[in-house]
Design an enzyme around this catalytic site. Structure first.
Site, PDB file in Angstrom:
ATOM      1  CE  LYS A  56      -2.869  -6.190   5.646  1.00  0.00           C
ATOM      2  NZ  LYS A  56      -2.389  -5.417   6.794  1.00  0.00           N
ATOM      3  CD  GLN A 100      -2.463  -5.725  10.455  1.00  0.00           C
ATOM      4  OE1 GLN A 100      -2.111  -6.210   9.388  1.00  0.00           O
ATOM      5  NE2 GLN A 100      -3.359  -4.749  10.535  1.00  0.00           N
ATOM      6  CG  ASP A 123       1.688  -0.772   6.085  1.00  0.00           C
ATOM      7  OD1 ASP A 123       0.829  -0.925   5.208  1.00  0.00           O
ATOM      8  OD2 ASP A 123       1.556  -1.175   7.259  1.00  0.00           O
TER       9      ASP A 123
END
Ligand code: NAP
Length: 289
Positions: A56, A100, A123
Protein backbone atom coordinates in the site's frame (compact mmCIF):
# COMPACT_ATOMS: atom_id res chain seq x y z
CA UNK A 1 -8.46 -20.62 -32.38
CA UNK A 2 -7.77 -20.34 -28.67
CA UNK A 3 -10.10 -17.66 -27.29
CA UNK A 4 -9.63 -18.48 -23.60
CA UNK A 5 -7.07 -15.73 -22.93
CA UNK A 6 -9.49 -13.01 -24.03
CA UNK A 7 -12.06 -14.22 -21.46
CA UNK A 8 -9.75 -13.47 -18.57
CA UNK A 9 -10.22 -10.18 -16.79
CA UNK A 10 -6.80 -8.60 -16.37
CA UNK A 11 -6.98 -7.19 -12.85
CA UNK A 12 -3.30 -6.32 -12.79
CA UNK A 13 -3.48 -4.26 -15.97
CA UNK A 14 -6.77 -2.64 -14.92
CA UNK A 15 -5.27 -1.70 -11.55
CA UNK A 16 -2.37 -0.01 -13.37
CA UNK A 17 -4.92 2.00 -15.40
CA UNK A 18 -6.87 2.97 -12.25
CA UNK A 19 -3.66 4.03 -10.52
CA UNK A 20 -2.71 6.17 -13.51
CA UNK A 21 -6.12 7.88 -13.30
CA UNK A 22 -5.58 8.39 -9.56
CA UNK A 23 -2.18 9.98 -10.24
CA UNK A 24 -3.86 12.50 -12.57
CA UNK A 25 -6.42 13.35 -9.88
CA UNK A 26 -3.60 13.73 -7.33
CA UNK A 27 -1.81 16.19 -9.65
CA UNK A 28 -5.03 18.19 -9.93
CA UNK A 29 -5.23 18.50 -6.13
CA UNK A 30 -1.52 19.29 -5.81
CA UNK A 31 -1.95 22.09 -8.36
CA UNK A 32 -4.59 23.52 -6.00
CA UNK A 33 -2.21 23.30 -3.02
CA UNK A 34 -3.30 20.01 -1.43
CA UNK A 35 -1.33 16.75 -1.42
CA UNK A 36 -3.64 13.85 -0.53
CA UNK A 37 -2.39 12.12 2.61
CA UNK A 38 -2.90 8.51 3.66
CA UNK A 39 -2.05 7.15 7.12
CA UNK A 40 -1.72 3.40 7.53
CA UNK A 41 -1.69 2.00 11.05
CA UNK A 42 -0.11 -1.42 11.56
CA UNK A 43 -0.28 -3.05 14.97
CA UNK A 44 1.92 -6.10 15.68
CA UNK A 45 4.16 -8.28 13.56
CA UNK A 46 1.74 -10.32 11.40
CA UNK A 47 3.86 -11.11 8.30
CA UNK A 48 0.94 -10.98 5.82
CA UNK A 49 -0.18 -7.59 7.17
CA UNK A 50 3.38 -6.28 6.89
CA UNK A 51 3.47 -7.27 3.19
CA UNK A 52 0.05 -5.64 2.56
CA UNK A 53 1.13 -2.43 4.28
CA UNK A 54 4.41 -2.29 2.35
CA UNK A 55 2.49 -2.73 -0.93
CA UNK A 56 0.00 0.00 0.00
CA UNK A 57 2.84 2.34 0.93
CA UNK A 58 4.63 1.73 -2.39
CA UNK A 59 1.50 2.11 -4.53
CA UNK A 60 0.33 5.27 -2.77
CA UNK A 61 3.77 6.88 -3.03
CA UNK A 62 3.88 5.95 -6.73
CA UNK A 63 0.59 7.80 -7.29
CA UNK A 64 1.88 10.95 -5.54
CA UNK A 65 -0.01 10.43 -2.28
CA UNK A 66 1.85 11.36 0.93
CA UNK A 67 1.90 8.17 3.00
CA UNK A 68 2.77 7.74 6.62
CA UNK A 69 2.88 4.28 8.16
CA UNK A 70 2.49 4.06 11.94
CA UNK A 71 3.98 0.81 13.21
CA UNK A 72 2.80 0.00 16.72
CA UNK A 73 3.99 -2.93 18.85
CA UNK A 74 1.80 -5.99 19.44
CA UNK A 75 1.59 -4.87 23.09
CA UNK A 76 -0.22 -1.64 22.15
CA UNK A 77 -3.29 -1.09 24.33
CA UNK A 78 -6.74 -0.19 23.06
CA UNK A 79 -6.38 3.31 24.60
CA UNK A 80 -3.02 3.87 22.89
CA UNK A 81 -4.41 2.77 19.52
CA UNK A 82 -7.48 5.00 19.91
CA UNK A 83 -5.17 7.92 20.76
CA UNK A 84 -3.28 7.39 17.47
CA UNK A 85 -6.59 7.32 15.56
CA UNK A 86 -7.69 10.55 17.25
CA UNK A 87 -4.37 12.19 16.42
CA UNK A 88 -4.78 11.23 12.73
CA UNK A 89 -8.42 12.39 12.76
CA UNK A 90 -7.19 15.83 13.86
CA UNK A 91 -4.27 15.97 11.39
CA UNK A 92 -5.25 18.16 8.42
CA UNK A 93 -2.52 16.64 6.23
CA UNK A 94 -4.19 13.20 6.56
CA UNK A 95 -7.27 12.58 4.37
CA UNK A 96 -7.40 8.79 4.59
CA UNK A 97 -6.89 6.52 7.61
CA UNK A 98 -6.54 2.79 7.31
CA UNK A 99 -6.05 0.54 10.33
CA UNK A 100 -4.73 -2.75 9.00
CA UNK A 101 -6.97 -5.62 10.10
CA UNK A 102 -6.98 -8.07 11.74
CA UNK A 103 -5.74 -6.47 14.94
CA UNK A 104 -3.87 -8.57 17.53
CA UNK A 105 -6.08 -10.43 20.01
CA UNK A 106 -7.39 -8.27 22.84
CA UNK A 107 -7.95 -5.17 20.72
CA UNK A 108 -11.54 -4.21 19.84
CA UNK A 109 -11.65 -3.74 16.05
CA UNK A 110 -15.23 -2.48 16.07
CA UNK A 111 -14.43 0.33 18.50
CA UNK A 112 -11.32 1.33 16.51
CA UNK A 113 -13.27 1.44 13.23
CA UNK A 114 -16.06 3.48 14.85
CA UNK A 115 -13.49 5.99 16.15
CA UNK A 116 -12.08 6.79 12.67
CA UNK A 117 -13.50 10.02 11.21
CA UNK A 118 -16.03 8.67 8.63
CA UNK A 119 -14.80 11.29 6.12
CA UNK A 120 -11.30 9.70 6.36
CA UNK A 121 -12.47 6.06 6.56
CA UNK A 122 -10.94 4.87 3.26
CA UNK A 123 -11.71 1.23 4.12
CA UNK A 124 -15.42 2.13 4.14
CA UNK A 125 -16.10 0.14 7.30
CA UNK A 126 -17.41 2.88 9.62
CA UNK A 127 -21.15 2.39 10.37
CA UNK A 128 -21.94 5.75 8.73
CA UNK A 129 -20.26 4.63 5.49
CA UNK A 130 -22.05 1.26 5.67
CA UNK A 131 -25.33 3.15 6.09
CA UNK A 132 -24.48 5.48 3.19
CA UNK A 133 -23.90 2.48 0.94
CA UNK A 134 -27.22 0.90 1.90
CA UNK A 135 -29.09 4.19 1.50
CA UNK A 136 -27.40 5.07 -1.78
CA UNK A 137 -25.84 8.20 -0.25
CA UNK A 138 -22.36 9.59 -0.87
CA UNK A 139 -19.81 7.78 1.30
CA UNK A 140 -16.63 5.76 1.08
CA UNK A 141 -17.03 2.22 -0.27
CA UNK A 142 -14.91 -0.78 0.86
CA UNK A 143 -12.01 -1.23 -1.56
CA UNK A 144 -12.36 -4.85 -2.70
CA UNK A 145 -16.10 -4.58 -3.51
CA UNK A 146 -15.46 -1.24 -5.26
CA UNK A 147 -12.73 -2.98 -7.26
CA UNK A 148 -15.17 -5.68 -8.42
CA UNK A 149 -17.58 -3.07 -9.76
CA UNK A 150 -14.72 -1.13 -11.37
CA UNK A 151 -13.69 -4.31 -13.22
CA UNK A 152 -17.28 -4.77 -14.45
CA UNK A 153 -17.38 -1.15 -15.62
CA UNK A 154 -14.05 -1.26 -17.41
CA UNK A 155 -14.97 -4.56 -19.12
CA UNK A 156 -18.34 -3.21 -20.24
CA UNK A 157 -20.45 -5.58 -18.12
CA UNK A 158 -24.00 -4.18 -17.96
CA UNK A 159 -25.38 -5.36 -14.61
CA UNK A 160 -28.93 -4.06 -15.07
CA UNK A 161 -31.47 -6.83 -14.77
CA UNK A 162 -28.81 -9.51 -14.34
CA UNK A 163 -29.14 -12.15 -11.66
CA UNK A 164 -26.06 -11.86 -9.46
CA UNK A 165 -25.28 -14.53 -6.88
CA UNK A 166 -22.85 -13.39 -4.20
CA UNK A 167 -21.40 -16.29 -2.22
CA UNK A 168 -20.32 -14.93 1.19
CA UNK A 169 -21.95 -12.35 3.46
CA UNK A 170 -19.06 -10.73 5.33
CA UNK A 171 -19.12 -7.03 6.23
CA UNK A 172 -15.81 -6.64 4.37
CA UNK A 173 -16.75 -8.23 1.05
CA UNK A 174 -20.03 -10.09 0.54
CA UNK A 175 -22.54 -7.58 1.95
CA UNK A 176 -21.01 -4.45 0.35
CA UNK A 177 -20.69 -6.18 -3.02
CA UNK A 178 -24.35 -7.18 -2.82
CA UNK A 179 -25.30 -3.54 -2.12
CA UNK A 180 -23.18 -2.23 -4.98
CA UNK A 181 -24.72 -4.76 -7.38
CA UNK A 182 -28.21 -3.73 -6.21
CA UNK A 183 -27.19 -0.13 -6.85
CA UNK A 184 -26.40 -1.18 -10.43
CA UNK A 185 -29.89 -2.66 -10.78
CA UNK A 186 -28.85 -6.30 -10.64
CA UNK A 187 -31.19 -8.78 -8.98
CA UNK A 188 -29.05 -10.02 -6.11
CA UNK A 189 -29.07 -13.26 -4.16
CA UNK A 190 -26.64 -13.55 -1.24
CA UNK A 191 -25.56 -17.10 -0.37
CA UNK A 192 -23.65 -18.27 2.71
CA UNK A 193 -22.68 -21.36 4.67
CA UNK A 194 -26.33 -22.25 5.44
CA UNK A 195 -27.56 -21.88 1.87
CA UNK A 196 -29.12 -25.05 0.51
CA UNK A 197 -28.35 -26.11 -3.07
CA UNK A 198 -25.60 -23.59 -3.72
CA UNK A 199 -24.83 -25.40 -6.98
CA UNK A 200 -28.40 -24.99 -8.26
CA UNK A 201 -28.44 -21.34 -7.24
CA UNK A 202 -25.16 -20.55 -8.99
CA UNK A 203 -26.40 -22.28 -12.15
CA UNK A 204 -29.13 -19.61 -12.40
CA UNK A 205 -26.64 -16.72 -12.11
CA UNK A 206 -25.58 -14.30 -14.83
CA UNK A 207 -22.90 -13.01 -12.45
CA UNK A 208 -21.22 -15.10 -9.75
CA UNK A 209 -19.16 -13.39 -7.06
CA UNK A 210 -17.26 -15.82 -4.84
CA UNK A 211 -16.08 -14.33 -1.53
CA UNK A 212 -15.75 -17.29 0.77
CA UNK A 213 -12.19 -18.42 1.45
CA UNK A 214 -12.66 -22.08 0.43
CA UNK A 215 -10.37 -23.25 -2.35
CA UNK A 216 -12.29 -24.45 -5.41
CA UNK A 217 -15.73 -24.31 -3.72
CA UNK A 218 -17.49 -23.09 -6.88
CA UNK A 219 -17.28 -25.83 -9.50
CA UNK A 220 -16.91 -25.24 -13.22
CA UNK A 221 -20.25 -26.86 -14.06
CA UNK A 222 -22.06 -24.45 -11.67
CA UNK A 223 -21.31 -21.64 -14.12
CA UNK A 224 -24.00 -20.89 -16.70
CA UNK A 225 -22.63 -20.51 -20.24
CA UNK A 226 -21.83 -16.83 -20.76
CA UNK A 227 -21.86 -15.87 -17.07
CA UNK A 228 -19.40 -13.38 -15.55
CA UNK A 229 -17.33 -14.76 -12.66
CA UNK A 230 -15.59 -12.57 -10.08
CA UNK A 231 -13.42 -14.61 -7.74
CA UNK A 232 -12.51 -12.67 -4.59
CA UNK A 233 -11.16 -15.65 -2.63
CA UNK A 234 -7.48 -15.95 -1.82
CA UNK A 235 -6.44 -19.40 -0.67
CA UNK A 236 -3.03 -21.04 -0.37
CA UNK A 237 -2.96 -24.49 -2.03
CA UNK A 238 -0.98 -27.47 -0.76
CA UNK A 239 1.54 -26.68 -3.52
CA UNK A 240 2.13 -23.26 -1.92
CA UNK A 241 0.45 -21.39 -4.82
CA UNK A 242 -2.53 -19.02 -4.55
CA UNK A 243 -5.99 -20.14 -5.67
CA UNK A 244 -9.42 -18.58 -5.64
CA UNK A 245 -12.78 -19.95 -4.49
CA UNK A 246 -13.66 -20.95 -8.06
CA UNK A 247 -12.39 -23.99 -9.97
CA UNK A 248 -10.75 -21.77 -12.57
CA UNK A 249 -10.15 -24.15 -15.51
CA UNK A 250 -13.69 -25.57 -15.29
CA UNK A 251 -15.37 -22.18 -14.87
CA UNK A 252 -13.31 -20.55 -17.61
CA UNK A 253 -14.73 -23.02 -20.11
CA UNK A 254 -18.26 -21.68 -19.46
CA UNK A 255 -17.77 -18.04 -18.44
CA UNK A 256 -17.81 -15.08 -20.82
CA UNK A 257 -15.48 -13.21 -18.45
CA UNK A 258 -13.62 -14.46 -15.39
CA UNK A 259 -11.06 -13.09 -12.93
CA UNK A 260 -8.01 -15.30 -12.33
CA UNK A 261 -6.36 -15.68 -8.91
CA UNK A 262 -3.84 -14.17 -8.58
CA UNK A 263 -4.07 -11.18 -10.91
CA UNK A 264 -7.83 -10.61 -10.86
CA UNK A 265 -9.71 -8.86 -8.07
CA UNK A 266 -6.66 -8.74 -5.75
CA UNK A 267 -4.67 -5.95 -7.46
CA UNK A 268 -7.82 -3.78 -7.62
CA UNK A 269 -8.06 -3.51 -3.84
CA UNK A 270 -5.03 -1.24 -3.42
CA UNK A 271 -5.93 0.75 -6.55
CA UNK A 272 -9.37 1.51 -5.08
CA UNK A 273 -7.79 2.43 -1.73
CA UNK A 274 -5.79 5.12 -3.55
CA UNK A 275 -8.93 6.21 -5.38
CA UNK A 276 -10.82 6.47 -2.06
CA UNK A 277 -7.97 8.52 -0.56
CA UNK A 278 -8.13 11.08 -3.37
CA UNK A 279 -11.93 11.18 -3.17
CA UNK A 280 -11.72 11.78 0.58
CA UNK A 281 -9.11 14.53 0.11
CA UNK A 282 -11.27 16.27 -2.48
CA UNK A 283 -14.42 16.10 -0.32
CA UNK A 284 -12.66 17.22 2.88
CA UNK A 285 -10.99 20.20 1.18
CA UNK A 286 -13.91 21.02 -1.12
CA UNK A 287 -11.60 20.94 -4.15
CA UNK A 288 -12.10 19.38 -7.58
CA UNK A 289 -10.13 16.20 -8.24
P1 NAP B 1 -15.17 -14.28 5.88
O1 NAP B 1 -15.41 -13.10 6.74
O2 NAP B 1 -14.58 -15.52 6.47
O3 NAP B 1 -16.57 -14.67 5.21
C1 NAP B 1 -16.71 -15.82 4.46
C2 NAP B 1 -18.15 -15.99 4.02
O4 NAP B 1 -18.23 -17.19 3.27
C3 NAP B 1 -19.16 -16.10 5.17
O5 NAP B 1 -20.28 -15.31 4.91
C4 NAP B 1 -19.51 -17.59 5.19
O6 NAP B 1 -20.85 -17.86 5.54
C5 NAP B 1 -19.33 -17.96 3.74
N1 NAP B 1 -19.05 -19.38 3.59
C6 NAP B 1 -18.15 -20.12 4.26
N2 NAP B 1 -18.19 -21.41 3.84
C7 NAP B 1 -19.15 -21.46 2.90
C8 NAP B 1 -19.66 -22.51 2.10
N3 NAP B 1 -19.19 -23.76 2.19
N4 NAP B 1 -20.65 -22.22 1.22
C9 NAP B 1 -21.13 -20.97 1.11
N5 NAP B 1 -20.67 -19.93 1.84
C10 NAP B 1 -19.70 -20.18 2.73
O7 NAP B 1 -14.22 -13.92 4.65
P2 NAP B 1 -14.06 -12.52 3.85
O8 NAP B 1 -13.29 -11.57 4.66
O9 NAP B 1 -15.38 -12.12 3.27
O10 NAP B 1 -13.12 -13.02 2.68
C11 NAP B 1 -13.56 -13.99 1.74
C12 NAP B 1 -12.39 -14.38 0.85
O11 NAP B 1 -11.97 -13.23 0.13
C13 NAP B 1 -11.15 -14.87 1.61
O12 NAP B 1 -10.50 -15.86 0.83
C14 NAP B 1 -10.27 -13.62 1.67
O13 NAP B 1 -8.90 -13.95 1.76
C15 NAP B 1 -10.59 -12.99 0.36
N6 NAP B 1 -10.37 -11.54 0.30
C16 NAP B 1 -9.73 -11.05 -0.79
C17 NAP B 1 -9.52 -9.70 -0.90
C18 NAP B 1 -8.82 -9.19 -2.13
O14 NAP B 1 -8.22 -8.13 -2.10
N7 NAP B 1 -8.92 -9.90 -3.24
C19 NAP B 1 -9.95 -8.81 0.09
C20 NAP B 1 -10.65 -9.33 1.18
C21 NAP B 1 -10.85 -10.71 1.28
P3 NAP B 1 -21.45 -17.57 7.03
O15 NAP B 1 -21.69 -16.10 7.09
O16 NAP B 1 -22.70 -18.37 7.04
O17 NAP B 1 -20.40 -18.05 7.99
Amino acid sequence: MDTTASKRIDGKGTAVAVRADVAVRVERLVAQGVTPGLAVVLVGEDPASQVYVRNKDRAATGAGIAVQTRKLSAETTQAELLAVVEELNADNSVHGILVQLPLPKGLDEGEVVRRIDPAKDVDGLHPLNVAALVMGDEGLVPCTPAGCIELCDRYGVDLTGKHAVVVGRSMLVGKPIAQLLLGRNATVTVAHSRTTDLAGLCRTADVVVAAVGVLGLVKGDWIKPGAVVLDVGINRGEDGKLYGDVDFPGAEANASLITPVPGGVGPMTIAMLLDNTVTAAARITGLEA
